[in-house]
Design an enzyme around this catalytic site. Sequence first.
Site, short mmCIF file in Angstrom:
data_model
loop_
_atom_site.label_atom_id
_atom_site.label_comp_id
_atom_site.label_asym_id
_atom_site.label_seq_id
_atom_site.Cartn_x
_atom_site.Cartn_y
_atom_site.Cartn_z
N SER A 139 26.20 52.37 -52.29
CA SER A 139 27.60 52.74 -52.47
C SER A 139 27.71 53.78 -53.58
O SER A 139 26.81 53.87 -54.44
CB SER A 139 28.35 51.47 -52.89
OG SER A 139 29.62 51.79 -53.39
N TYR A 152 29.76 43.26 -57.82
CA TYR A 152 29.47 44.18 -56.71
C TYR A 152 28.74 45.43 -57.22
O TYR A 152 27.70 45.83 -56.67
CB TYR A 152 30.78 44.59 -56.03
CG TYR A 152 30.59 45.54 -54.86
CD1 TYR A 152 30.25 45.06 -53.61
CD2 TYR A 152 30.77 46.92 -55.02
CE1 TYR A 152 30.08 45.93 -52.53
CE2 TYR A 152 30.60 47.79 -53.95
CZ TYR A 152 30.25 47.29 -52.71
OH TYR A 152 30.08 48.15 -51.66
N1 LIG Z 1 33.97 50.10 -47.12
C1 LIG Z 1 33.59 50.72 -48.22
O1 LIG Z 1 34.41 51.34 -48.92
C2 LIG Z 1 32.16 50.71 -48.63
C3 LIG Z 1 31.72 51.69 -49.54
C4 LIG Z 1 30.39 51.69 -49.93
C5 LIG Z 1 29.52 50.76 -49.42
N2 LIG Z 1 29.95 49.82 -48.54
C6 LIG Z 1 28.98 48.85 -48.05
O2 LIG Z 1 28.91 48.95 -46.65
C7 LIG Z 1 28.47 47.69 -46.10
C8 LIG Z 1 29.41 47.31 -44.97
O3 LIG Z 1 30.70 47.11 -45.52
P1 LIG Z 1 32.04 47.34 -44.69
O4 LIG Z 1 32.91 48.19 -45.51
O5 LIG Z 1 31.73 47.70 -43.31
O6 LIG Z 1 32.64 45.85 -44.79
P2 LIG Z 1 33.25 44.84 -43.71
O7 LIG Z 1 34.05 45.57 -42.70
O8 LIG Z 1 33.88 43.77 -44.51
O9 LIG Z 1 31.94 44.29 -42.96
C9 LIG Z 1 31.03 43.46 -43.59
C10 LIG Z 1 30.13 42.88 -42.53
O10 LIG Z 1 29.13 42.09 -43.19
C11 LIG Z 1 29.15 40.78 -42.63
N3 LIG Z 1 28.72 39.84 -43.66
C12 LIG Z 1 29.32 39.58 -44.85
N4 LIG Z 1 28.62 38.66 -45.52
C13 LIG Z 1 27.55 38.34 -44.75
C14 LIG Z 1 26.48 37.45 -44.88
N5 LIG Z 1 26.35 36.67 -45.97
N6 LIG Z 1 25.56 37.37 -43.90
C15 LIG Z 1 25.68 38.15 -42.79
N7 LIG Z 1 26.68 39.00 -42.60
C16 LIG Z 1 27.62 39.09 -43.56
C17 LIG Z 1 30.57 40.58 -42.12
O11 LIG Z 1 30.65 39.60 -41.10
P3 LIG Z 1 30.99 38.04 -41.39
O12 LIG Z 1 32.00 38.03 -42.50
O13 LIG Z 1 31.50 37.53 -40.10
O14 LIG Z 1 29.69 37.43 -41.79
C18 LIG Z 1 30.85 41.97 -41.56
O15 LIG Z 1 30.28 42.09 -40.28
C19 LIG Z 1 28.47 46.72 -47.28
O16 LIG Z 1 27.16 46.57 -47.76
C20 LIG Z 1 29.34 47.40 -48.31
O17 LIG Z 1 29.03 47.00 -49.62
C21 LIG Z 1 31.25 49.78 -48.12
#
Ligand SMILES: NC(=O)c1ccc[n+]([C@@H]2O[C@H](COP(=O)([O-])OP(=O)(O)OC[C@H]3O[C@@H](n4cnc5c(N)ncnc54)[C@H](OP(=O)(O)O)[C@@H]3O)[C@@H](O)[C@H]2O)c1
Length: 258
Positions: A139, A152
């Site tokens: 990130s 985080y």
């Molecule tokens: N969105 C942003 O602004 C942003 C920016 C930088 C980096 N990121 C990173 O990108 C990645 C994806 O995030 P996103 O924004 O797409 O978030 P999201 O839409 O909330 O998706 C998160 C996914 O991870 C799964 N998950 C959460 N905890 C888990 C666990 N313990 N075991 C297995 N699966 C799990 C969730 O499914 P369930 O809850 O059903 O398990 C969901 O499918 C993350 O690593 C996040 O830190 C996001």
Amino acid sequence: MELKNNTILITGGTSGFGHEFATKLLNLGNIVIITGRDQTKLDLIKKTLPQIHTFKSDVSDAEQITQLYQQVTSQFPDLNMLINNAGEMRKISLHDSSIDINDITREIDINLIGPIRMVQQFLPHLKSKPSAAILNVTSGIALIPFPIAPIYGATKAGLRSYTKSLRIQLKNTNIKVFELVAPGSKTPLNDKFNNMDGFDEKLLMEPGKLIDTAIKGLQNDKLEIYPGIARLLLIMSRIFPAFMLKQLSKPGAKEMAG
Ligand SMILES: NC(=O)c1ccc[n+]([C@@H]2O[C@H](COP(=O)([O-])OP(=O)(O)OC[C@H]3O[C@@H](n4cnc5c(N)ncnc54)[C@H](OP(=O)(O)O)[C@@H]3O)[C@@H](O)[C@H]2O)c1
């Protein structure tokens, strides 16, 4: 790398980036396997995209990782790519004494220990493939702390450091190690930050566009991929670290002060 005819495992594929990756990688002609903790969400994805393979697995649980490894490698022996994407971001006031000492580290279990264990478990298998890849999703907050989400930020900075070491240690193998330094994006992860003072939703990138950039980066062998404003964050974090920390300290400033 060629993003065709691979067998790809994506942790957390039921929403946000994981779901975008799954759809786009499937369309490029890959076999795609996703995980998540919620069976209902996995079933829903399977209904809309029947070609996707789903496994219920919690990345913060070592036993479930071992079980996932056994199931996936026996059903998909050609697995050659791992995308460590699952993650959680919590708004945490460190003044809040109701958070217990087990719960305070939950994001570390998911965002940092999870990918480290996944790599440890799948590495011998990936090494046995003629061409393989690991992509860790970090990130912009790996570059500059985001004080409203203190744990985080620590997990993403840690994952970035680990990814660099992993890449060096694997340099003589067939495995390419990528890092996606994602900027803020409109996914469910950010829902709890919307409408918060000092949090500018206009800066959030469309997830589809972000993952298109990530896929281009993988295809062009860019080992560190910086979509949208992530590249600017990298430059600014190096030239003006104190200024950048001040900017990222604005959201939730009152709450954080206790
Ligand atoms: N969105 C942003 O602004 C942003 C920016 C930088 C980096 N990121 C990173 O990108 C990645 C994806 O995030 P996103 O924004 O797409 O978030 P999201 O839409 O909330 O998706 C998160 C996914 O991870 C799964 N998950 C959460 N905890 C888990 C666990 N313990 N075991 C297995 N699966 C799990 C969730 O499914 P369930 O809850 O059903 O398990 C969901 O499918 C993350 O690593 C996040 O830190 C996001």
